[in-house]
Every structure is written in structure tokens, then in C-alpha cells.
Design a protein around this motif. Structure first.
Motif, PDB file in Angstrom:
ATOM      1  N   ARG A 137      -9.204   5.189  -2.024  1.00 55.52           N
ATOM      2  CA  ARG A 137      -9.490   3.744  -2.013  1.00 55.52           C
ATOM      3  C   ARG A 137      -9.464   3.177  -0.599  1.00 55.52           C
ATOM      4  O   ARG A 137     -10.307   2.362  -0.220  1.00 55.52           O
ATOM      5  CB  ARG A 137      -8.476   3.016  -2.888  1.00 55.52           C
ATOM      6  CG  ARG A 137      -8.723   1.507  -2.973  1.00 55.52           C
ATOM      7  CD  ARG A 137      -7.858   0.893  -4.038  1.00 55.52           C
ATOM      8  NE  ARG A 137      -6.448   1.041  -3.757  1.00 55.52           N
ATOM      9  CZ  ARG A 137      -5.755   0.238  -2.944  1.00 55.52           C
ATOM     10  NH1 ARG A 137      -6.370  -0.767  -2.377  1.00 55.52           N
ATOM     11  NH2 ARG A 137      -4.475   0.438  -2.754  1.00 55.52           N
ATOM     12  N   LEU A 138      -8.528   3.611   0.196  1.00 53.14           N
ATOM     13  CA  LEU A 138      -8.462   3.152   1.581  1.00 53.14           C
ATOM     14  C   LEU A 138      -9.692   3.590   2.366  1.00 53.14           C
ATOM     15  O   LEU A 138     -10.198   2.858   3.204  1.00 53.14           O
ATOM     16  CB  LEU A 138      -7.183   3.669   2.242  1.00 53.14           C
ATOM     17  CG  LEU A 138      -5.873   3.080   1.735  1.00 53.14           C
ATOM     18  CD1 LEU A 138      -4.686   3.768   2.413  1.00 53.14           C
ATOM     19  CD2 LEU A 138      -5.815   1.585   2.005  1.00 53.14           C
ATOM     20  N   VAL A 175       0.838  -1.211   0.000  1.00 54.92           N
ATOM     21  CA  VAL A 175       0.000   0.000   0.000  1.00 54.92           C
ATOM     22  C   VAL A 175       0.864   1.249   0.000  1.00 54.92           C
ATOM     23  O   VAL A 175       0.559   2.253  -0.661  1.00 54.92           O
ATOM     24  CB  VAL A 175      -0.953  -0.020   1.204  1.00 54.92           C
ATOM     25  CG1 VAL A 175      -1.723   1.300   1.325  1.00 54.92           C
ATOM     26  CG2 VAL A 175      -1.943  -1.171   1.069  1.00 54.92           C
ATOM     27  N   GLU A 190     -12.560   1.346   1.322  1.00 55.51           N
ATOM     28  CA  GLU A 190     -12.377   0.012   1.911  1.00 55.51           C
ATOM     29  C   GLU A 190     -12.715   0.012   3.397  1.00 55.51           C
ATOM     30  O   GLU A 190     -13.312  -0.952   3.915  1.00 55.51           O
ATOM     31  CB  GLU A 190     -10.937  -0.469   1.699  1.00 55.51           C
ATOM     32  CG  GLU A 190     -10.622  -0.809   0.259  1.00 55.51           C
ATOM     33  CD  GLU A 190      -9.171  -1.223   0.080  1.00 55.51           C
ATOM     34  OE1 GLU A 190      -8.415  -1.158   1.085  1.00 55.51           O
ATOM     35  OE2 GLU A 190      -8.789  -1.615  -1.034  1.00 55.51           O
ATOM     36  N   TYR A 214       0.740   4.274  -2.532  1.00 55.72           N
ATOM     37  CA  TYR A 214       0.481   5.629  -2.032  1.00 55.72           C
ATOM     38  C   TYR A 214       1.541   6.609  -2.522  1.00 55.72           C
ATOM     39  O   TYR A 214       1.240   7.764  -2.859  1.00 55.72           O
ATOM     40  CB  TYR A 214       0.439   5.612  -0.508  1.00 55.72           C
ATOM     41  CG  TYR A 214       0.124   6.970   0.102  1.00 55.72           C
ATOM     42  CD1 TYR A 214      -1.192   7.431   0.169  1.00 55.72           C
ATOM     43  CD2 TYR A 214       1.154   7.776   0.600  1.00 55.72           C
ATOM     44  CE1 TYR A 214      -1.474   8.672   0.720  1.00 55.72           C
ATOM     45  CE2 TYR A 214       0.888   9.010   1.133  1.00 55.72           C
ATOM     46  CZ  TYR A 214      -0.438   9.466   1.201  1.00 55.72           C
ATOM     47  OH  TYR A 214      -0.704  10.696   1.729  1.00 55.72           O
ATOM     48  N   THR A 266      -4.970   6.508  -3.728  1.00 59.22           N
ATOM     49  CA  THR A 266      -4.787   5.487  -2.694  1.00 59.22           C
ATOM     50  C   THR A 266      -5.536   5.846  -1.428  1.00 59.22           C
ATOM     51  O   THR A 266      -6.161   4.993  -0.777  1.00 59.22           O
ATOM     52  CB  THR A 266      -3.298   5.307  -2.391  1.00 59.22           C
ATOM     53  OG1 THR A 266      -2.607   4.997  -3.598  1.00 59.22           O
ATOM     54  CG2 THR A 266      -3.076   4.194  -1.379  1.00 59.22           C
ATOM     55  N   ARG A 267      -5.492   7.141  -1.071  1.00 56.92           N
ATOM     56  CA  ARG A 267      -6.205   7.571   0.138  1.00 56.92           C
ATOM     57  C   ARG A 267      -7.694   7.353  -0.031  1.00 56.92           C
ATOM     58  O   ARG A 267      -8.379   6.898   0.884  1.00 56.92           O
ATOM     59  CB  ARG A 267      -5.887   9.046   0.401  1.00 56.92           C
ATOM     60  CG  ARG A 267      -6.452   9.532   1.745  1.00 56.92           C
ATOM     61  CD  ARG A 267      -6.207  11.026   1.939  1.00 56.92           C
ATOM     62  NE  ARG A 267      -4.776  11.351   1.877  1.00 56.92           N
ATOM     63  CZ  ARG A 267      -4.222  12.038   0.899  1.00 56.92           C
ATOM     64  NH1 ARG A 267      -4.978  12.484  -0.117  1.00 56.92           N
ATOM     65  NH2 ARG A 267      -2.932  12.312   0.905  1.00 56.92           N
TER      66      ARG A 267
END
Length: 318
Positions: free
Chosen positions: A282-283, A268, A286, A272, A279-280
Motif C-alpha cells: 500500500r505504501l 502506519v 501511495e 505494518y 502495508t508495504r
């Protein structure tokens, strides 16, 4: 009644008849002094004019007659016994015993008086040595045995003699007696020493019996404790081993999970570093999905009102 006249006597004692009679007597003496039988349990030592010439085994044997050769038959198979402190009387339907306190009363290592009755059992192994080397054989055997047992008893305390040291005295007695008899070249081998009775003085016998019973009870309790120990310790060790294995398995599982989390975090982190915003986002999605994955009938709205109208039909269906 018939009378012997000189003529008849002379006729009866003629030279031919006298020669036959003397010849018969000679043959009888010859056979009686030249033939002998050795039993299966015996061996015969043969001497010629008193000098040893050989040993014969079982069976019909021959030797020079008229006392030139002499045979000494020795029992080499039967185990012989000597009694000390008592004598077995053979008369009657059941054997009786006669005490011999002069042989059995001894002084122990802790200065107590003890009455010890014992026997030794031995077998003749060298008939030649048995016949020639020692003159008074039985007194020698008895004197050596008494000396050895007195020494062994004198080195020990009375309670040990009556208890735990009995077998040690018997084994050591066999060894010391055989060493002495080998030095004397007596030709025997002691195969057993057995302490028959070991008794304290009559005045304190009851007290010694109480002490002996207490020692037996102590030995019994020790054995019972040892039995419980032998039962519990293996079970406890097995339980401890099981717990250790469970802990090791848990530690291995935690370490592997931590390593997996580290690997996932590194992946990750690489994503990132290449695209922080994506990425932030998507996290975040999730995380929200993880939180609400078990909920039903839940609607999420945009608090900035940029996605759809902030309305929720509470009573209807979707």
C-alpha cells in the motif's frame, strides 16, 4: 467799617457760644481719632497704649479716640517687589533703569566675576508680625535676599549660572529666603525670585556669548537627535516584534506538522506490524500515486509481463 467794642466781643464770646464751639471741636477730634476705613486690599493692626489688641479687616472700623488706640494699616493683597542690581526710574513716558553694580557683581564658584540682576516678589501674610517683630523690615528683606543669591551663585560655575542652573537658583532662592524670614518671624512669604540679567565681565562678554550660543546649538542638536530616536526606536521595535511573531508562528506550524507526521507514522507502524506485506504494498502504491498524480497520458506496465502486454500506442488514443 464796623468796630468791635468790648461789649460786642463779650456778647460774641459768651459762655454758651464758647461751650458750643469747644463741643464742636471735641466732636470733630473724637470722630477723627475714633473712625478709620480699611481698604479691600488691607488689614489694620490695632494697639492700645502700644499693646496689640487685634487685627481688623476691610470696611469702616472704630477705635478708642485721642490716641488711646492706634491703627497700622498693612497691604496684605498686593504683591510687592524689590529690585537688586538696578532701579526702575518712574519718570518720563517710558521707564528708565539705573544700574547698581555694588549689589549685582558677584564671585562664582569657579572664581569668575558675574553681574547678576534679580528681583524678588513677596506678600505680607501676618500683619501683626510685620508691624512688631522686625524694626528695619525693608533693609532686612534686601540683606537676606542678597546673602542668599550670593551664596547660590558662589556655589556654581559661571556657565551653569548663565545657562542650565538659572531656574534652580530661582527655586532654591525662594526656599532659602522663606526659611530665613520664618526664623525672623517677619510675616511675609516670598512667591517669586527672578534673575533678570546674568552677564559676564564686559571684557570677555563676546566670548561668553559665543560659548552660550554653542551651548544652545548643542542643546538643539541633542533635542533633534532625541526626536529622531523617538521616531526610529518604536518603529524598529515594532518591526522586530512582527518578525518575532512571524517566527513564532512558523515554529508553531512546523511543530504541529511534525507532530502530525509522527502520529501518522505511528499509525502506519502499527499497521505494518500487523500486516507487513500488505502495508508495504500500500505504501508503494501511495508513493507511485503521489509521484504521477500530475501526469497525463502515462501508462504503467509490469516489468515481469505478468499483468498485461507491454505495448503502448504512441500515436493514437486510449
Amino acid at each position: 467799617m464796623e468796630h468791635f467794642t468790648p461789649q460786642k466781643v463779650g456778647k460774641f464770646l459768651n459762655p454758651a457760644r464758647i461751650t458750643m464751639i469747644l463741643g464742636g471741636i471735641f466732636l470733630v477730634i473724637l470722630l477723627a481719632t475714633s473712625v478709620f476705613i480699611v481698604d479691600q486690599t488691607e488689614e489694620a493692626v490695632i494697639t492700645r497704649f502700644g499693646r496689640y489688641i487685634g487685627t481688623r479687616g476691610p470696611g469702616l472700623q472704630f477705635k478708642l479716640p485721642f490716641g488711646i488706640d492706634r491703627n497700622y494699616t498693612i497691604n496684605v493683597r498686593t504683591v510687592q517687589t524689590q529690585e537688586f542690581g538696578y532701579r526702575t526710574l518712574r519718570g518720563g513716558s517710558s521707564p528708565a533703569y539705573a544700574s547698581q553694580t555694588g549689589e549685582s557683581v558677584m564671585l562664582t564658584g569657579d572664581l569668575n566675576i558675574v553681574d547678576v540682576e534679580w528681583i524678588i516678589q513677596y506678600r505680607v501674610e501676618d500683619p501683626r508680625a510685620w508691624v512688631f517683630n522686625v524694626n528695619e523690615r525693608i533693609p532686612t528683606i534686601r540683606d537676606v535676599s542678597r546673602s542668599v543669591i550670593n551664596m547660590l551663585v558662589g556655589d556654581r560655575a559661571i556657565m551653569n549660572i548663565m545657562g542650565i542652573e538659572r531656574s534652580a537658583i530661582e527655586a532654591e532662592g525662594i526656599r532659602l529666603m522663606n526659611e530665613t524670614f520664618r526664623r525672623y518671624d517677619l510675616g511675609i512669604n516670598v512667591i517669586a525670585v527672578r534673575l533678570q540679567n546674568v552677564l559676564p565681565p564686559s571684557g570677555v562678554q563676546q566670548a561668553f556669548e559665543d560659548v552660550n550660543r554653542a551651548m544652545q546649538d548643542r542643546e538643539r542638536l541633542v533635542n533633534e537627535g532625541q526626536q529622531v530616536y523617538n521616531e526610529e526606536i518604536p518603529r524598529t521595535r515594532g518591526e522586530a516584534e512582527r518578525l518575532v511573531q512571524v517566527a513564532q508562528g512558523y515554529a508553531t506550524e512546523r511543530v504541529n506538522r511534525a507532530r502530525g507526521d509522527v502520529a501518522r507514522f505511528n499509525v502506519v507502524l502499527d499497521e505494518y506490524q500487523r500486516a507487513p506485506a500488505v502495508t508495504r504494498q500500500r505504501l508503494y502504491y501511495e508513493m507511485v500515486e503521489e509521484v504521477f498524480k500530475d501526469e497525463e497520458g502515462t501508462a504503467l506496465i509490469d516489468h515481469n509481463l505478468r499483468n498485461f502486454l507491454p505495448m503502448l500506442n504512441l500515436g493514437g488514443t486510449r
